[in-house]
Design an enzyme around this catalytic site. Structure first.
Site, PDB file in Angstrom:
ATOM      1  N   LYS A  13       0.836  -1.216   0.000  1.00  0.00           N
ATOM      2  CA  LYS A  13       0.000   0.000   0.000  1.00  0.00           C
ATOM      3  C   LYS A  13       0.867   1.260   0.000  1.00  0.00           C
ATOM      4  CE  LYS A  13      -2.064  -1.129   3.902  1.00  0.00           C
ATOM      5  NZ  LYS A  13      -1.401  -2.407   4.210  1.00  0.00           N
ATOM      6  N   ARG A  88     -10.051   0.375   8.497  1.00  0.00           N
ATOM      7  CA  ARG A  88      -9.588  -0.979   8.820  1.00  0.00           C
ATOM      8  C   ARG A  88     -10.579  -1.766   9.639  1.00  0.00           C
ATOM      9  NH1 ARG A  88      -3.680   0.228   8.831  1.00  0.00           N
ATOM     10  NH2 ARG A  88      -2.808  -1.664   9.625  1.00  0.00           N
ATOM     11  N   ARG A 127      11.671  -5.270   5.275  1.00  0.00           N
ATOM     12  CA  ARG A 127      11.433  -3.834   5.026  1.00  0.00           C
ATOM     13  C   ARG A 127      12.365  -2.946   5.852  1.00  0.00           C
ATOM     14  NH1 ARG A 127       5.551  -1.616   5.606  1.00  0.00           N
ATOM     15  NH2 ARG A 127       5.695  -2.742   7.564  1.00  0.00           N
ATOM     16  N   ARG A 160      11.177  -1.160  11.306  1.00  0.00           N
ATOM     17  CA  ARG A 160      10.019  -0.884  12.164  1.00  0.00           C
ATOM     18  C   ARG A 160       9.926  -1.903  13.292  1.00  0.00           C
ATOM     19  NH1 ARG A 160       4.755   0.255   8.415  1.00  0.00           N
ATOM     20  NH2 ARG A 160       3.798  -1.045  10.014  1.00  0.00           N
ATOM     21  N   ARG A 171      -0.492  -9.055  13.346  1.00  0.00           N
ATOM     22  CA  ARG A 171      -1.044  -8.066  12.402  1.00  0.00           C
ATOM     23  C   ARG A 171      -1.828  -8.763  11.288  1.00  0.00           C
ATOM     24  NH1 ARG A 171       4.311  -5.321  10.852  1.00  0.00           N
ATOM     25  NH2 ARG A 171       3.094  -4.266   9.243  1.00  0.00           N
TER      26      ARG A 171
END
Ligand code: AP5
Ligand code: MG
Length: 219
Positions: A13, A88, A127, A160, A171
Protein backbone atom coordinates in the site's frame (compact mmCIF):
# COMPACT_ATOMS: atom_id res chain seq x y z
CA UNK A 1 -9.08 11.10 -7.40
CA UNK A 2 -10.27 9.87 -4.00
CA UNK A 3 -9.33 6.31 -3.21
CA UNK A 4 -8.85 3.87 -0.36
CA UNK A 5 -6.05 1.29 -0.46
CA UNK A 6 -7.08 -1.97 1.11
CA UNK A 7 -4.68 -4.81 1.68
CA UNK A 8 -2.81 -6.90 4.19
CA UNK A 9 0.30 -5.65 5.95
CA UNK A 10 3.11 -5.81 3.39
CA UNK A 11 0.82 -5.89 0.36
CA UNK A 12 2.50 -2.71 -0.92
CA UNK A 13 0.00 0.00 0.00
CA UNK A 14 2.67 2.50 1.05
CA UNK A 15 4.97 1.67 -1.86
CA UNK A 16 2.30 2.17 -4.52
CA UNK A 17 0.71 5.16 -2.77
CA UNK A 18 3.99 7.09 -2.87
CA UNK A 19 4.33 6.62 -6.63
CA UNK A 20 0.69 7.50 -7.24
CA UNK A 21 1.00 10.56 -5.00
CA UNK A 22 3.91 11.83 -7.09
CA UNK A 23 2.10 11.19 -10.37
CA UNK A 24 -1.29 12.62 -9.38
CA UNK A 25 -0.10 15.30 -6.97
CA UNK A 26 -2.53 14.26 -4.25
CA UNK A 27 -1.56 13.35 -0.69
CA UNK A 28 -0.96 9.85 0.62
CA UNK A 29 -2.75 9.75 3.94
CA UNK A 30 -1.21 6.85 5.84
CA UNK A 31 -2.71 6.46 9.30
CA UNK A 32 0.20 4.18 10.24
CA UNK A 33 2.73 6.89 9.30
CA UNK A 34 0.70 9.51 11.18
CA UNK A 35 0.59 7.34 14.30
CA UNK A 36 4.32 6.60 14.13
CA UNK A 37 5.02 10.34 13.75
CA UNK A 38 2.95 11.01 16.89
CA UNK A 39 4.95 8.33 18.74
CA UNK A 40 8.28 9.84 17.59
CA UNK A 41 7.14 13.32 18.57
CA UNK A 42 6.45 11.97 22.07
CA UNK A 43 2.96 13.49 22.16
CA UNK A 44 0.59 12.29 24.86
CA UNK A 45 -1.57 10.60 22.25
CA UNK A 46 1.50 9.01 20.64
CA UNK A 47 2.64 7.55 23.95
CA UNK A 48 -0.81 6.06 24.53
CA UNK A 49 -0.87 4.51 21.07
CA UNK A 50 2.68 3.13 21.15
CA UNK A 51 2.05 -0.14 22.99
CA UNK A 52 -0.96 -0.89 20.77
CA UNK A 53 1.06 -0.33 17.58
CA UNK A 54 4.09 -2.25 18.85
CA UNK A 55 1.84 -5.24 19.58
CA UNK A 56 0.21 -5.06 16.15
CA UNK A 57 -3.26 -4.32 17.49
CA UNK A 58 -5.59 -1.58 16.28
CA UNK A 59 -5.89 1.86 17.81
CA UNK A 60 -9.51 2.61 18.79
CA UNK A 61 -12.04 3.64 16.16
CA UNK A 62 -12.87 6.86 18.05
CA UNK A 63 -9.26 8.01 18.02
CA UNK A 64 -8.86 7.12 14.35
CA UNK A 65 -12.00 9.04 13.40
CA UNK A 66 -10.56 12.14 15.08
CA UNK A 67 -7.23 11.69 13.28
CA UNK A 68 -8.79 11.22 9.85
CA UNK A 69 -11.43 13.97 10.20
CA UNK A 70 -8.73 16.47 11.02
CA UNK A 71 -6.51 15.29 8.15
CA UNK A 72 -9.23 15.27 5.48
CA UNK A 73 -10.06 18.85 6.43
CA UNK A 74 -6.57 20.07 5.46
CA UNK A 75 -6.26 22.17 2.28
CA UNK A 76 -4.07 19.64 0.43
CA UNK A 77 -6.78 16.97 0.69
CA UNK A 78 -9.46 19.01 -1.06
CA UNK A 79 -8.48 17.93 -4.57
CA UNK A 80 -8.16 14.24 -3.82
CA UNK A 81 -6.38 11.78 -1.57
CA UNK A 82 -5.06 8.26 -1.22
CA UNK A 83 -6.16 6.71 2.07
CA UNK A 84 -3.53 4.14 3.07
CA UNK A 85 -4.50 2.02 6.09
CA UNK A 86 -7.89 3.58 6.78
CA UNK A 87 -10.57 2.29 7.13
CA UNK A 88 -9.59 -0.98 8.82
CA UNK A 89 -12.77 -1.89 10.67
CA UNK A 90 -16.42 -1.85 9.71
CA UNK A 91 -17.02 1.04 12.11
CA UNK A 92 -14.23 3.04 10.45
CA UNK A 93 -15.82 2.35 7.05
CA UNK A 94 -19.17 3.70 8.29
CA UNK A 95 -17.41 6.71 9.82
CA UNK A 96 -15.57 7.42 6.56
CA UNK A 97 -18.77 7.20 4.58
CA UNK A 98 -20.47 9.73 6.89
CA UNK A 99 -17.46 12.02 6.80
CA UNK A 100 -17.19 12.00 3.01
CA UNK A 101 -20.93 12.64 2.74
CA UNK A 102 -20.54 15.69 4.99
CA UNK A 103 -17.59 16.92 2.91
CA UNK A 104 -19.45 16.15 -0.32
CA UNK A 105 -16.42 14.22 -1.53
CA UNK A 106 -17.57 10.80 -2.74
CA UNK A 107 -15.06 8.00 -2.92
CA UNK A 108 -14.03 6.86 -6.41
CA UNK A 109 -12.76 3.41 -5.53
CA UNK A 110 -11.36 1.06 -2.93
CA UNK A 111 -8.35 -0.74 -4.40
CA UNK A 112 -7.64 -4.16 -2.96
CA UNK A 113 -3.94 -5.06 -3.13
CA UNK A 114 -4.26 -8.79 -3.52
CA UNK A 115 -1.23 -10.89 -2.57
CA UNK A 116 -0.75 -14.33 -1.04
CA UNK A 117 0.00 -14.42 2.67
CA UNK A 118 3.17 -16.48 2.12
CA UNK A 119 4.90 -13.53 0.43
CA UNK A 120 4.05 -10.99 3.13
CA UNK A 121 6.36 -12.27 5.86
CA UNK A 122 9.47 -11.84 3.69
CA UNK A 123 8.39 -8.39 2.54
CA UNK A 124 7.76 -7.25 6.11
CA UNK A 125 10.80 -8.74 7.86
CA UNK A 126 12.97 -7.31 5.06
CA UNK A 127 11.43 -3.83 5.03
CA UNK A 128 13.64 -0.88 5.90
CA UNK A 129 12.78 2.83 5.67
CA UNK A 130 15.41 5.41 4.73
CA UNK A 131 15.66 7.87 7.62
CA UNK A 132 16.45 10.75 5.26
CA UNK A 133 13.85 10.33 2.53
CA UNK A 134 11.23 7.98 3.98
CA UNK A 135 11.74 5.75 0.95
CA UNK A 136 10.53 2.18 1.50
CA UNK A 137 13.33 -0.29 0.87
CA UNK A 138 13.84 -3.97 1.39
CA UNK A 139 16.95 -5.94 2.20
CA UNK A 140 15.67 -8.85 0.07
CA UNK A 141 14.17 -6.98 -2.89
CA UNK A 142 15.89 -3.59 -3.23
CA UNK A 143 19.10 -3.36 -5.24
CA UNK A 144 22.35 -2.73 -3.38
CA UNK A 145 22.55 0.60 -5.22
CA UNK A 146 19.19 1.71 -3.75
CA UNK A 147 20.25 0.72 -0.23
CA UNK A 148 23.64 2.42 -0.66
CA UNK A 149 22.02 5.61 -1.94
CA UNK A 150 20.43 6.08 1.49
CA UNK A 151 23.51 5.04 3.48
CA UNK A 152 25.96 7.08 1.37
CA UNK A 153 23.85 10.19 1.92
CA UNK A 154 24.27 9.67 5.68
CA UNK A 155 20.88 8.03 6.24
CA UNK A 156 19.99 4.99 8.28
CA UNK A 157 17.89 2.00 7.28
CA UNK A 158 15.18 1.94 9.91
CA UNK A 159 13.58 -1.36 10.88
CA UNK A 160 10.02 -0.88 12.16
CA UNK A 161 9.50 -2.29 15.67
CA UNK A 162 6.33 -4.08 14.56
CA UNK A 163 8.16 -5.80 11.69
CA UNK A 164 9.24 -8.86 13.67
CA UNK A 165 7.76 -12.29 13.06
CA UNK A 166 5.67 -12.52 16.22
CA UNK A 167 4.01 -9.13 15.77
CA UNK A 168 3.59 -9.69 12.03
CA UNK A 169 1.64 -12.90 12.77
CA UNK A 170 -0.69 -10.87 14.98
CA UNK A 171 -1.04 -8.07 12.40
CA UNK A 172 -2.00 -10.62 9.76
CA UNK A 173 -4.54 -12.22 12.12
CA UNK A 174 -6.00 -8.79 12.95
CA UNK A 175 -6.20 -8.01 9.24
CA UNK A 176 -8.11 -11.24 8.53
CA UNK A 177 -10.52 -10.71 11.40
CA UNK A 178 -11.18 -6.98 11.31
CA UNK A 179 -10.21 -5.59 7.90
CA UNK A 180 -10.83 -8.33 5.34
CA UNK A 181 -14.63 -7.99 5.79
CA UNK A 182 -14.28 -4.55 4.20
CA UNK A 183 -13.63 -6.25 0.85
CA UNK A 184 -17.29 -7.30 0.80
CA UNK A 185 -18.36 -3.94 2.23
CA UNK A 186 -16.83 -2.03 -0.69
CA UNK A 187 -17.80 -4.68 -3.24
CA UNK A 188 -21.45 -4.46 -2.24
CA UNK A 189 -21.31 -0.70 -2.76
CA UNK A 190 -19.82 -1.07 -6.23
CA UNK A 191 -16.51 0.54 -5.22
CA UNK A 192 -14.10 -2.41 -5.16
CA UNK A 193 -11.37 -2.88 -7.73
CA UNK A 194 -8.64 -5.49 -7.33
CA UNK A 195 -4.97 -5.37 -8.23
CA UNK A 196 -2.80 -8.46 -8.38
CA UNK A 197 -0.03 -7.23 -6.05
CA UNK A 198 2.33 -10.16 -6.63
CA UNK A 199 5.08 -9.09 -9.02
CA UNK A 200 7.73 -6.41 -9.18
CA UNK A 201 6.91 -2.97 -7.83
CA UNK A 202 6.78 -1.58 -11.38
CA UNK A 203 4.54 -4.38 -12.63
CA UNK A 204 2.12 -3.81 -9.78
CA UNK A 205 2.08 -0.05 -10.45
CA UNK A 206 1.23 -0.66 -14.12
CA UNK A 207 -1.73 -2.84 -13.05
CA UNK A 208 -2.71 -0.20 -10.55
CA UNK A 209 -2.85 2.50 -13.19
CA UNK A 210 -4.94 0.26 -15.44
CA UNK A 211 -7.63 -0.49 -12.85
CA UNK A 212 -7.84 3.22 -12.06
CA UNK A 213 -8.29 4.06 -15.72
CA UNK A 214 -4.94 5.88 -15.92
CA UNK A 215 -3.90 4.65 -19.34
CA UNK A 216 -0.38 5.23 -20.60
CA UNK A 217 0.06 8.81 -21.74
CA UNK A 218 -2.98 10.20 -19.93
CA UNK A 219 -3.45 11.51 -16.40
P1 AP5 B 1 0.41 0.52 8.94
O1 AP5 B 1 1.60 1.36 8.95
O2 AP5 B 1 -0.74 0.91 8.09
O3 AP5 B 1 0.86 -0.96 8.63
P2 AP5 B 1 0.17 -2.13 7.82
O4 AP5 B 1 -1.25 -2.01 7.44
O5 AP5 B 1 0.50 -3.31 8.66
O6 AP5 B 1 0.81 -2.09 6.44
P3 AP5 B 1 2.33 -1.95 6.14
O7 AP5 B 1 2.73 -0.52 6.19
O8 AP5 B 1 3.05 -2.92 7.02
O9 AP5 B 1 2.38 -2.54 4.66
P4 AP5 B 1 2.19 -1.83 3.26
O10 AP5 B 1 1.03 -2.49 2.57
O11 AP5 B 1 2.18 -0.36 3.35
O12 AP5 B 1 3.51 -2.34 2.53
P5 AP5 B 1 4.81 -1.52 2.01
O13 AP5 B 1 4.46 -0.75 0.80
O14 AP5 B 1 5.50 -0.84 3.14
O15 AP5 B 1 -0.14 0.39 10.43
C1 AP5 B 1 0.72 0.12 11.51
C2 AP5 B 1 -0.06 0.08 12.81
O16 AP5 B 1 -0.68 1.37 13.06
C3 AP5 B 1 -1.22 -0.92 12.87
O17 AP5 B 1 -0.78 -2.21 13.20
C4 AP5 B 1 -2.10 -0.29 13.94
O18 AP5 B 1 -1.59 -0.53 15.22
C5 AP5 B 1 -1.98 1.20 13.65
N1 AP5 B 1 -2.98 1.71 12.71
C6 AP5 B 1 -2.75 2.25 11.47
N2 AP5 B 1 -3.90 2.59 10.89
C7 AP5 B 1 -4.89 2.26 11.76
C8 AP5 B 1 -6.31 2.34 11.70
N3 AP5 B 1 -6.94 2.83 10.62
N4 AP5 B 1 -7.01 1.91 12.76
C9 AP5 B 1 -6.39 1.42 13.85
N5 AP5 B 1 -5.04 1.30 13.98
C10 AP5 B 1 -4.32 1.72 12.92
O19 AP5 B 1 5.72 -2.77 1.54
C11 AP5 B 1 6.28 -3.65 2.49
C12 AP5 B 1 7.69 -4.05 2.03
O20 AP5 B 1 7.58 -4.80 0.83
C13 AP5 B 1 8.62 -2.88 1.72
O21 AP5 B 1 9.94 -3.24 2.09
C14 AP5 B 1 8.55 -2.73 0.19
O22 AP5 B 1 9.78 -2.25 -0.35
C15 AP5 B 1 8.32 -4.19 -0.22
N6 AP5 B 1 7.50 -4.30 -1.43
C16 AP5 B 1 6.33 -3.64 -1.71
N7 AP5 B 1 5.84 -4.03 -2.90
C17 AP5 B 1 6.72 -4.97 -3.38
C18 AP5 B 1 6.77 -5.76 -4.57
N8 AP5 B 1 5.82 -5.66 -5.52
N9 AP5 B 1 7.80 -6.61 -4.72
C19 AP5 B 1 8.78 -6.71 -3.78
N10 AP5 B 1 8.79 -5.99 -2.64
C20 AP5 B 1 7.77 -5.13 -2.45
MG1 MG C 1 2.38 1.04 4.94
Amino acid sequence: MRIVLLGAPGSGKGTQAKTLMAEKNIPQISTGDMLRAAVSAGSCFGLQAKSTIDAGNLVSDDIMLGVISERLGQPDAQDGFILDGFPRTEQQAFDLSDLLDQLDQPLDAAVLMDVGFDILMKRLTGRRTCSLTGKLLNIYYSSQAELDECLDAGGELIHRLDDNEEVIENRLAVYRRKTEPLVDYFRSRGKLVTVDADGTIDEVYDRFRKVLGMDVGSD
